[in-house]
Design an enzyme around this catalytic site. Structure first.
Site, PDB file in Angstrom:
ATOM      1  N   HIS A  88       0.835  -1.198   0.000  1.00 28.04           N
ATOM      2  CA  HIS A  88       0.000   0.000   0.000  1.00 28.04           C
ATOM      3  C   HIS A  88       0.875   1.256   0.000  1.00 28.04           C
ATOM      4  CE1 HIS A  88       1.255  -0.378   4.150  1.00 28.04           C
ATOM      5  NE2 HIS A  88       0.841   0.855   4.391  1.00 28.04           N
ATOM      6  N   ASP A  96       0.564   5.065   2.068  1.00 30.85           N
ATOM      7  CA  ASP A  96      -0.199   5.521   3.231  1.00 30.85           C
ATOM      8  C   ASP A  96      -1.281   6.533   2.856  1.00 30.85           C
ATOM      9  OD1 ASP A  96       1.025   3.842   5.045  1.00 30.85           O
ATOM     10  OD2 ASP A  96       2.737   5.198   5.261  1.00 30.85           O
ATOM     11  N   HIS A 156       4.771   0.160   0.029  1.00 30.42           N
ATOM     12  CA  HIS A 156       5.543  -0.607   1.012  1.00 30.42           C
ATOM     13  C   HIS A 156       4.726  -1.739   1.612  1.00 30.42           C
ATOM     14  CE1 HIS A 156       3.573   2.548   3.334  1.00 30.42           C
ATOM     15  NE2 HIS A 156       3.663   1.765   4.402  1.00 30.42           N
TER      16      HIS A 156
HETATM   17  C1  SIN Z   1       3.133   0.660   7.786  1.00 30.50           C
HETATM   18  O1  SIN Z   1       2.812   0.077   6.772  1.00 30.50           O
HETATM   19  O2  SIN Z   1       2.714   1.780   8.046  1.00 30.50           O
HETATM   20  C2  SIN Z   1       4.049   0.000   8.807  1.00 30.50           C
HETATM   21  C3  SIN Z   1       5.240  -0.608   8.189  1.00 30.50           C
HETATM   22  C4  SIN Z   1       5.969  -1.511   9.134  1.00 30.50           C
HETATM   23  O3  SIN Z   1       5.507  -1.725  10.258  1.00 30.50           O
HETATM   24  O4  SIN Z   1       7.015  -2.046   8.761  1.00 30.50           O
END
Ligand code: SIN
Length: 297
Positions: free
Chosen positions: A113, A115, A273
Site C-alpha cells: 500500500h 499511506d 511498502h
Molecule cells: C506501515 O505500513 O505503516 C508500517 C510498516 C511496518 O511496520 O514495517
C-alpha cells in the site's frame, strides 16, 4: 546545534543503498534539531532516493513530532486510540499488548500500500522510527519492503502506459479491512460508525505525477485499490492484478532491515511498502507520523 554550518555540512553524506531506491543519510542528529541547510539536504535526498534511512537516532516522541513538523504538516490519525499519549500526530505501530489491550496498530502494512491512499489527500511522506525491533539468532525480523512506483511505471511497455494514463481507480478503506478479514490478517478492532462515515471511498488517477519531482508513478495498490472506474469488473480486476504484480517485482525494491534508532522517511508518491510479519509474538514497536499531501493528479 553547536557546529558551524560548514562543519556540519561537511559531515553529511548520502550513501545510496544497493537497490534501485533508498539511501542512508549520515551526519544528522535529528534530536538536536535540523537547520534549514540540513532540512534541504534531507528533502533533496528523499526526492532523489524515495526512501531515506537515518541510523542511530535517540528521539523522544516530542522530538519525532518536531522533525515531522519540519518536513510538513503531520496528520492527526483517526486511530486516536493508538496515538502516543500527548502526541496526537504520532501513531504506535506494534503487536504489544498491555493489560490485555493492544497498544498499537498490529496489522499495519500486511498488504502492499501507500499511506492514506484511501483519503482525498493521501500522505505525502511517512516518518517511521524504530524503537523495539524483534530479533532471532542475532538477525533482525520485521523488515519493511519498499517498491518504486516510479520505476515500475517507467518500465511498463508504451502500450500499457498509454492504456492506463487517464484512468482512475477507487481506493477504499472499508474494502481494505474486508480484504484483510478474508485473508485472516485482521488484527485490529472494527471501525466505529463515525470512523466509517469519515472514510468514504475515493477515486484517484491510476498514474500520478509527483508534486515536487514531476515524475509519474503507478498509483494502484494491492491493499487499497478496489476497482478501476469505468471498466467492466473482470477487465478492471485483471488490469489491477497485472499492475500489482508488476510493481511488486524484486527489481524495483529496497528491503529495510531495522535496528532500534533507525529513522526512515519515505515518499508515498514514489513508493509502495509492505511490512514483513515473520516475528510472531516477539515484541515490535515503531512510531509513525504521516505528512499531509495534496490531492493526487
Ligand atoms: C506501515 O505500513 O505503516 C508500517 C510498516 C511496518 O511496520 O514495517
Amino acid at each position: 546545534m553547536t557546529q558551524t554550518a560548514s562543519v556540519a555540512d561537511a559531515r553529511r553524506a548520502v550513501i545510496p543503498m544497493d537497490a534501485p531506491i533508498g539511501a542512508e543519510l549520515t551526519g544528522l542528529d535529528v534530536a538536536a534539531g535540523l537547520d534549514d541547510a540540513a532540512l534541504a539536504f534531507v528533502r533533496d535526498a528523499l526526492h532523489r532516493h524515495a526512501v531515506i534511512v537515518i541510523r542511530d537516532q535517540h528521539l523522544t516522541p516530542a522530538q519525532q513530532t518536531t522533525f515531522a513538523k519540519q518536513i510538513g504538516e503531520p496528520r492527526v490519525s483517526f486511530y486516536n486510540r493508538y496515538a502516543v499519549p500527548g502526541q496526537p500526530e504520532l501513531s504506535i505501530v506494534s503487536n504489544i499488548t498491555e493489560n490485555g489491550e493492544a497498544i498499537g496498530i498490529a496489522d499495519a502494512g500486511m498488504l502492499w500500500h501507500t499511506d492514506g491512499s484511501y483519503l482525498k489527500t493521501p500522505d505525502l511522506y511517512t516518518v517511521l522510527y524504530g524503537i523495539q525491533i524483534p530479533e532471532r539468532d542475532g538477525r533482525a525480523l520485521g523488515d519493511t519492503v519498499f517498491a518504486s512506483a516510479t520505476h515500475a511505471y517507467e518500465a511498463l511497455p508504451d502500450a500499457e502506459r498509454a492504456r492506463i494514463d487517464g484512468l482512475r481507480a477507487i481506493h477504499s478503506f472499508e474494502r481494505h479491512i474486508e480484504k484483510k478479514r478474508a485473508k485472516g490478517q485482521l488484527k485490529r478492532a472494527p471501525l466505529s460508525a463515525e470512523q466509517k462515515a469519515a472514510l468514504p471511498d475515493v477515486d484517484h488517477p491510476v498514474v500520478r505525477t509527483h508534486p515536487v519531482t514531476g515524475r509519474r508513478g503507478l498509483f494502484v495498490t494491492e491493499g487499497h485499490t478496489a476497482e478501476i472506474v469505468g471498466l467492466p469488473e473482470g477487465e478492471g480486476q485483471a488490469l489491477l492484478e497485472r499492475l500489482n504484480r508488476h510493481v511488486q517485482q524484486p527489481a524495483f525494491q529496497y528491503r529495510h532491515s531495522w535496528r532500534p534508532g533507525d529513522l526512515i522517511v519515505w515518499d508515498n508518491c514514489a513508493v509502495q511498502h509492505l511490512a514483513v510479519f515473520d516475528y510472531g509474538a516477539l515484541p515490535r514497536r515503531l512510531h509513525r507520523s504521516g505528512i499531509l499531501g495534496p490531492v493526487p493528479v
